[in-house]
Design a protein around this motif. Structure first.
Motif, PDB file in Angstrom:
ATOM      1  N   VAL A 192       0.839  -1.193   0.000  1.00 10.94           N
ATOM      2  CA  VAL A 192       0.000   0.000   0.000  1.00 10.94           C
ATOM      3  C   VAL A 192       0.879   1.251   0.000  1.00 10.94           C
ATOM      4  N   ASN A 193       0.353   2.317  -0.589  1.00 10.21           N
ATOM      5  CA  ASN A 193       1.112   3.564  -0.639  1.00 10.21           C
ATOM      6  C   ASN A 193       0.455   4.565   0.318  1.00 10.21           C
ATOM      7  N   LEU A 194       1.036   4.648   1.511  1.00  9.82           N
ATOM      8  CA  LEU A 194       0.408   5.451   2.561  1.00  9.82           C
ATOM      9  C   LEU A 194       0.318   6.922   2.190  1.00  9.82           C
ATOM     10  N   GLU A 195       1.402   7.387   1.553  1.00 10.57           N
ATOM     11  CA  GLU A 195       1.442   8.816   1.262  1.00 10.57           C
ATOM     12  C   GLU A 195       0.292   9.240   0.345  1.00 10.57           C
ATOM     13  N   SER A 196       0.129   8.481  -0.743  1.00  6.69           N
ATOM     14  CA  SER A 196      -0.929   8.900  -1.662  1.00  6.69           C
ATOM     15  C   SER A 196      -2.307   8.630  -1.051  1.00  6.69           C
ATOM     16  N   TYR A 197      -2.386   7.615  -0.195  1.00  9.67           N
ATOM     17  CA  TYR A 197      -3.664   7.347   0.465  1.00  9.67           C
ATOM     18  C   TYR A 197      -4.066   8.531   1.343  1.00  9.67           C
TER      19      TYR A 197
END
Ligand code: CS2
Length: 498
Positions: free
Chosen positions: A352-357
């Protein structure tokens, strides 16, 4: 404009205004029984399924919607009168509305009227999936003991009256028993609620109940039933009277209970279906081996973020989430909570990509057209806190890391539980634990940590000196200086930790 009551007969009359199901609903067989036909089910699983049914070769996956509780009578009557049809109104980011009539719910049942009918439907051979949106509190899990709560009077009722159940556990037990007696093959019980490991939770709670109610069924369940975990997501506010009248005036659809939602949607599911499943991946769902990273990310960022905005926003006197999200100091508070308290806990998540989330979350929360109600978000906080916020706090405490923002929100919740916003206006608190929350909130006036005594919500959090100190400090600070000033202070790190 002329308006038409939404039902099968009138579908063609509204076709010029909105998209309608293009498949022949009479040909669709029920393959899914879904319990809990509120807004979220209808903006999510029923919508995905409707999209799939447009593939004409797919006819086995219609949904039978079950209204389980006494107070679900209105949704049952509405859907019954509308042949299971309803309008889904997507509130796009630019304020435009995308409307379509959804047709995947092909039957509806009202359990209190005829429990046996529901049990028989769940046990019918064409049904391969029983899915659930029964809310976080519906799983009957006790945070203090980590076990099934047998003290719940409704559970006692179901144990004493197995043939006239009231809870989901009583219904599932009767249905699985009947499936076993009829020699049927497996079935999947699929939770669609916001719970970490929602499949595991369903399995654990159901088996706890079955071990007492119907012990001989346990081994059959082990062999014949699967409980996939899933992450579900689509912000779905409560439908307002204005949503209903707008739909009638602008599109000529007289729908007594349309559903409104955001454009974003996500469904990440563990591929563990005992008796087959719809090819939901054809319409955007993701099937993965391990949903845990997706669940954690969603619950601890989106759902917790909602609670942060809801509780702080309620105290300030806001009505909707976008108002709170677009208040610069609450926005900065939320970003700091995500960045310093949640992200460190989630950092190791793979895939998962936390930053873009996080970026997309802030945009979703701030969408001014959604008008998601703060009352909705704050409702049943006692069931939400242990799932959305506590895991972050416990993980941070383990590594002696930041918990100030979580402690601040918890203190704000204690003050919220007194029942008034900062201007003295009464708050509309809806919570199964409202009386005890209020009692402890009152006790907190003299002894702030009294609020943390409620072990079924906070577990052993009171044993943490770090947390209780931060909580006490935030509590006193909010009482003395007011919520808005304190949010500003914590943002600029000027909180006076006495
Ligand atoms: C909300 C959720 O109930 C809540 O507190 O956070 O209903 C949220 O809107 C959904 O989980 C979005 O997927």
């Amino acid at each position: 404009m002329t308006s038409y009551k939404l039902n099968n007969l009138n579908l063609s009359k509204i076709e010029a205004e909105v998209a309608i199901p293009k498949y022949n609903r009479d040909n669709i067989k029920t393959g899914i029984v879904h319990v809990g036909i509120g807004g979220f089910h209808r903006s999510h699983e029923a919508f995905y399924t409707d999209q799939l049914l447009h593939d004409e070769s797919i006819t086995d996956w219609g949904i039978c919607g079950v209204a389980l509780l006494d107070f679900d009578t209105k949704i049952y009557q509405t859907l019954k009168a509308q042949d299971g049809l309803y309008t889904l109104v997507v509130k796009e980011l630019d304020g435009s509305l995308t409307k379509r009539v959804v047709g995947s719910i092909v039957e509806v049942l009202y359990a209190p009227e005829n429990p046996l009918k529901v049990v028989e439907k769940m046990a019918s051979s064409s049904v391969k999936i029983i899915s659930l949106t029964i809310t976080e509190g519906g799983y009957n899990y006790d945070e203090a003991t980590g076990e099934f709560n047998f003290e719940n009077p409704l559970i006692q009722h179901d144990l004493d009256n197995p043939e006239a159940p009231k809870t989901i556990f009583g219904y599932l037990t009767q249905a699985l028993k009947l499936r076993k007696e009829n020699g049927l093959q497996g079935v999947t019980i699929q939770s669609c609620d916001n719970i970490q490991g929602n499949g595991h939770m369903t399995e654990k709670m159901l088996l706890s109940y079955v071990k007492v109610a119907e012990p001989e069924l346990v081994s059959w369940i082990d062999e014949h039933v699967s409980f996939p975990n899933a992450m579900v997501d689509r912000i779905t506010p409560a439908t307002s009277p204005v949503d209903i009248s707008n739909l009638k005036e602008t599109s000529g659809i007289d729908d007594a209970w349309p559903v409104v939602c955001e454009p974003f949607k996500q469904w990440v599911i563990e591929d563990d279906f005992k008796a087959g499943r719809p090819a939901w991946e054809q319409v955007g769902a993701q099937f993965v081996e391990n949903v845990e990273p997706y669940e954690k990310m969603k619950l601890q960022l989106l759902n917790a973020g909602h609670s942060v905005l809801g509780i702080l926003g309620a105290l300030i006197g806001y009505d909707t989430i976008d108002e709170a999200a677009n208040n610069p100091s609450i926005n900065a508070f939320l970003r700091a909570y995500m960045g310093t308290e949640v992200t460190p806990v989630l950092n190791d998540l793979k895939g998962v990509n936390l930053e873009s989330y996080e970026v997309s979350l802030l945009q979703r929360f701030g969408n001014v057209y959604i008008k998601d109600q703060i009352d909705r978000i704050c409702s049943e906080s006692s069931a939400k806190f242990p799932i959305f916020i506590l895991p972050t706090v416990n993980a941070q405490l383990k590594s002696n890391n930041h918990i100030e923002h979580a402690a601040f929100v918890t203190a704000a919740w204690a003050i919220y539980s007194l029942g008034e916003d900062k201007n003295g206006k009464a708050l509309n608190i809806k919570d199964a634990m409202k009386p005890i929350l209020k009692e402890k909130a009152i006790a907190s006036k003299d002894n702030p940590t009294a609020f943390l005594d409620i072990e079924s919500i906070f577990g052993k959090l009171k044993d943490s000196k770090l947390f209780t100190e931060a909580f006490t400090c935030a509590y006193k600070d909010i009482v003395k200086n007011g919520i808005e000033k304190c949010i500003l202070e914590i943002n600029t790190n000027r909180v006076n930790f006495i």
